[in-house]
Motif scaffolding. Structure first.
Motif: not given
Ligand SMILES: [Fe+2]
Ligand SMILES: [Fe+2]
Length: 197
Positions: A114-127
């Motif tokens: 869950a945490l890896i998905e949430a962090r990926s989500c944040e960073r994909l948004w930034l990208l």
């Protein structure tokens, strides 16, 4: 980060300057992301093995694995489209550090996912935000692709969290609270590179 709320209320916000650093080598970034999508698919399959006693969890995890496999294929296709080779897997120090802290078996495996998905989500948004000003990656299909992945990863984070809650009840939320602090410590300690983590 105005206008964006990561799922699970992550406790360390990635500065927008991170995206510029990550986009310094887009071929490496995309290669790394392909490896991560493949690992996410394999992880969902492994978790489905561990949750085989629950038909609902099995269906949900099979769906997650299917979506990650679809992402993997599409990132590979994007690499092909750009004419960039799939580079060797440089490993994921972020995921490795989180798994190194795990002590509660299946509960921790679900919460780490869950945490890896949430962090990926944040960073994909930034990208996605930074990509609009990045010449080579600034094409609309690329941005649309990143934003679509971001929405999926947000849903995945919530799915893993709810699976943990269904199986472990109150213990899951208490453990997630502990994990949110650990995840913040881990992500803040890692150097920036051309990768999502
Ligand atoms: Fe994915
Ligand atoms: Fe995902």
């Amino acid at each position: 980060m105005i206008g964006f709320k990561p799922p699970l209320a992550l406790r360390a916000e990635t500065p927008p300057a991170w995206a510029e650093a990550a986009l310094a080598d887009p071929a490496a970034l995309l290669s790394d992301h392909a490896h991560n999508e493949k690992k996410a698919a394999l992880n969902a399959l492994n978790l489905s093995q561990s949750c085989a006693d629950s038909p609902r969890a099995s269906v949900l995890l099979a769906r997650l694995a299917e979506e990650e496999l679809n992402h993997y294929r599409r990132v590979l296709e994007a690499l092909l489209g750009f004419g960039w080779p799939l580079q060797p897997d440089r490993g994921n120090a972020y995921a490795k550090a989180l798994h190194g802290l795990a002590a509660k078996g299946l509960l921790d495996r679900l919460l780490i996912a869950a945490l890896i998905e949430a962090r990926s989500c944040e960073r994909l948004w930034l990208l996605g935000q930074a990509g609009s000003s990045h010449l080579e990656l600034g094409s609309a299909p690329w941005l649309a692709f990143l934003l679509e992945l971001e929405r999926c990863e947000a849903g995945h984070a919530l799915s893993y969290r709810s699976l943990a809650g269904e199986r472990f009840g109150q213990e899951a939320e208490a453990r997630l609270d502990w994990w949110l602090d650990r995840e913040a410590e881990v992500i803040l300690a890692l150097p920036w590179r051309s990768a999502v983590h």
